[in-house]
Design a protein around this motif. Structure first.
Motif, PDB file in Angstrom:
ATOM      1  N   PHE A 196       0.831  -1.207   0.000  1.00 42.10           N
ATOM      2  CA  PHE A 196       0.000   0.000   0.000  1.00 42.10           C
ATOM      3  C   PHE A 196       0.871   1.265   0.000  1.00 42.10           C
ATOM      4  O   PHE A 196       1.925   1.311   0.629  1.00 42.10           O
ATOM      5  N   HIS A 197       0.377   2.281  -0.653  1.00 41.01           N
ATOM      6  CA  HIS A 197       1.021   3.593  -0.663  1.00 41.01           C
ATOM      7  C   HIS A 197       0.471   4.381   0.523  1.00 41.01           C
ATOM      8  O   HIS A 197      -0.697   4.759   0.532  1.00 41.01           O
ATOM      9  N   MET A 198       1.292   4.626   1.501  1.00 34.91           N
ATOM     10  CA  MET A 198       0.819   5.174   2.773  1.00 34.91           C
ATOM     11  C   MET A 198       0.436   6.651   2.703  1.00 34.91           C
ATOM     12  O   MET A 198      -0.172   7.157   3.634  1.00 34.91           O
ATOM     13  N   GLU A 199       0.715   7.338   1.610  1.00 38.99           N
ATOM     14  CA  GLU A 199       0.290   8.735   1.503  1.00 38.99           C
ATOM     15  C   GLU A 199      -1.235   8.852   1.441  1.00 38.99           C
ATOM     16  O   GLU A 199      -1.797   9.922   1.667  1.00 38.99           O
ATOM     17  N   ASN A 200      -1.936   7.763   1.151  1.00 42.21           N
ATOM     18  CA  ASN A 200      -3.401   7.749   1.119  1.00 42.21           C
ATOM     19  C   ASN A 200      -4.017   7.518   2.494  1.00 42.21           C
ATOM     20  O   ASN A 200      -5.232   7.487   2.627  1.00 42.21           O
ATOM     21  N   TRP A 201      -3.188   7.331   3.513  1.00 43.14           N
ATOM     22  CA  TRP A 201      -3.647   6.949   4.846  1.00 43.14           C
ATOM     23  C   TRP A 201      -3.197   7.968   5.882  1.00 43.14           C
ATOM     24  O   TRP A 201      -2.144   8.579   5.748  1.00 43.14           O
ATOM     25  N   SER A 202      -4.007   8.121   6.940  1.00 44.88           N
ATOM     26  CA  SER A 202      -3.667   9.015   8.055  1.00 44.88           C
ATOM     27  C   SER A 202      -3.436   8.190   9.303  1.00 44.88           C
ATOM     28  O   SER A 202      -4.282   7.366   9.677  1.00 44.88           O
ATOM     29  N   LEU A 203      -2.315   8.432   9.949  1.00 44.58           N
ATOM     30  CA  LEU A 203      -2.001   7.770  11.208  1.00 44.58           C
ATOM     31  C   LEU A 203      -2.896   8.347  12.293  1.00 44.58           C
ATOM     32  O   LEU A 203      -2.906   9.554  12.515  1.00 44.58           O
ATOM     33  N   ILE A 204      -3.683   7.489  12.980  1.00 41.31           N
ATOM     34  CA  ILE A 204      -4.571   7.981  14.041  1.00 41.31           C
ATOM     35  C   ILE A 204      -4.146   7.510  15.430  1.00 41.31           C
ATOM     36  O   ILE A 204      -4.589   8.061  16.430  1.00 41.31           O
ATOM     37  N   ALA A 205      -3.273   6.495  15.485  1.00 43.25           N
ATOM     38  CA  ALA A 205      -2.806   6.016  16.786  1.00 43.25           C
ATOM     39  C   ALA A 205      -1.492   5.261  16.615  1.00 43.25           C
ATOM     40  O   ALA A 205      -1.275   4.611  15.601  1.00 43.25           O
ATOM     41  N   ARG A 206      -0.654   5.377  17.627  1.00 47.46           N
ATOM     42  CA  ARG A 206       0.610   4.623  17.655  1.00 47.46           C
ATOM     43  C   ARG A 206       0.874   4.224  19.103  1.00 47.46           C
ATOM     44  O   ARG A 206       0.686   5.022  20.013  1.00 47.46           O
ATOM     45  N   GLU A 207       1.285   2.976  19.263  1.00 50.29           N
ATOM     46  CA  GLU A 207       1.564   2.465  20.608  1.00 50.29           C
ATOM     47  C   GLU A 207       2.720   1.475  20.531  1.00 50.29           C
ATOM     48  O   GLU A 207       2.795   0.677  19.591  1.00 50.29           O
ATOM     49  N   GLU A 208       3.598   1.529  21.490  1.00 49.09           N
ATOM     50  CA  GLU A 208       4.678   0.554  21.591  1.00 49.09           C
ATOM     51  C   GLU A 208       4.422  -0.340  22.787  1.00 49.09           C
ATOM     52  O   GLU A 208       3.927   0.129  23.815  1.00 49.09           O
ATOM     53  N   PHE A 209       4.742  -1.619  22.653  1.00 50.42           N
ATOM     54  CA  PHE A 209       4.585  -2.545  23.768  1.00 50.42           C
ATOM     55  C   PHE A 209       5.643  -3.625  23.671  1.00 50.42           C
ATOM     56  O   PHE A 209       6.246  -3.845  22.623  1.00 50.42           O
ATOM     57  N   ARG A 210       5.874  -4.275  24.773  1.00 57.54           N
ATOM     58  CA  ARG A 210       6.850  -5.353  24.841  1.00 57.54           C
ATOM     59  C   ARG A 210       6.162  -6.666  24.505  1.00 57.54           C
ATOM     60  O   ARG A 210       5.114  -6.994  25.052  1.00 57.54           O
ATOM     61  N   GLY A 211       6.768  -7.409  23.597  1.00 59.54           N
ATOM     62  CA  GLY A 211       6.228  -8.703  23.232  1.00 59.54           C
ATOM     63  C   GLY A 211       6.884  -9.815  24.022  1.00 59.54           C
ATOM     64  O   GLY A 211       7.710  -9.564  24.905  1.00 59.54           O
ATOM     65  N   SER A 212       6.528 -11.037  23.712  1.00 61.50           N
ATOM     66  CA  SER A 212       7.143 -12.190  24.382  1.00 61.50           C
ATOM     67  C   SER A 212       8.497 -12.524  23.772  1.00 61.50           C
ATOM     68  O   SER A 212       9.378 -13.039  24.458  1.00 61.50           O
ATOM     69  N   SER A 213       8.690 -12.221  22.502  1.00 60.05           N
ATOM     70  CA  SER A 213       9.954 -12.520  21.835  1.00 60.05           C
ATOM     71  C   SER A 213      10.613 -11.271  21.237  1.00 60.05           C
ATOM     72  O   SER A 213      11.712 -11.361  20.703  1.00 60.05           O
ATOM     73  N   HIS A 214       9.952 -10.144  21.328  1.00 60.45           N
ATOM     74  CA  HIS A 214      10.462  -8.879  20.799  1.00 60.45           C
ATOM     75  C   HIS A 214      10.414  -7.837  21.910  1.00 60.45           C
ATOM     76  O   HIS A 214       9.358  -7.636  22.523  1.00 60.45           O
ATOM     77  N   GLU A 215      11.531  -7.182  22.118  1.00 63.62           N
ATOM     78  CA  GLU A 215      11.596  -6.164  23.172  1.00 63.62           C
ATOM     79  C   GLU A 215      10.630  -5.017  22.902  1.00 63.62           C
ATOM     80  O   GLU A 215      10.047  -4.453  23.817  1.00 63.62           O
TER      81      GLU A 215
END
Length: 132
Positions: free
Chosen positions: A104-123
């Motif tokens: 997908f070409h992301m210029e057609n999309w608007s970021l409405i939320a971002r969150e970081e979290f710790r996974g079980s195998s990914h920091e």
């Protein structure tokens, strides 16, 4: 539909017809996000999700309704962008080998939320939610 995709830092989704990585906490997060709707998945993804509201079908990308979720791992998503009204990207924050990339070409999309979290195998796993 609301499309869920996991990708690396170069937008890689899969390599040699296999997922790049998997994470138990991420799968639990997807189940939480989709708790009030159906989650459509391919047979390949069946081992990641266990619930009555999960619909397994080889044609899952064409079966989902407007408010349903689809989790894509190995499918070429070219041609599906017009059917997607919300996009949820989970970023591994790493670079893995890939031969299937998110198109997908992301210029057609608007970021409405971002969150970081710790996974079980990914920091760190980053969740981004986009709308057209």
């Amino acid at each position: 539909m609301k499309l869920i995709v996991c990708m690396d830092d170069k937008n890689g989704m899969a390599f040699n017809h296999r997922r790049q990585s998997r994470d138990r906490v991420l799968a639990e997060r997807i189940m939480e996000l989709t708790e009030n709707a159906k989650l459509y998945i391919a047979p390949y993804s069946q081992t990641l999700f266990r619930a009555d509201r999960v619909v397994v079908s080889p044609d899952y990308l064409t079966c989902a309704g407007q408010n349903d979720f689809c989790f894509a791992e190995l499918e070429n998503l070219n041609g599906y962008e017009d059917n997607v009204r919300e996009l949820i990207l989970f970023r591994w924050n790493r670079v893995y080998p890939a031969d299937l990339y998110f198109p997908f070409h992301m210029e057609n999309w608007s970021l409405i939320a971002r969150e970081e979290f710790r996974g079980s195998s990914h920091e760190k796993i980053t969740m981004e939610v986009y709308r057209k």
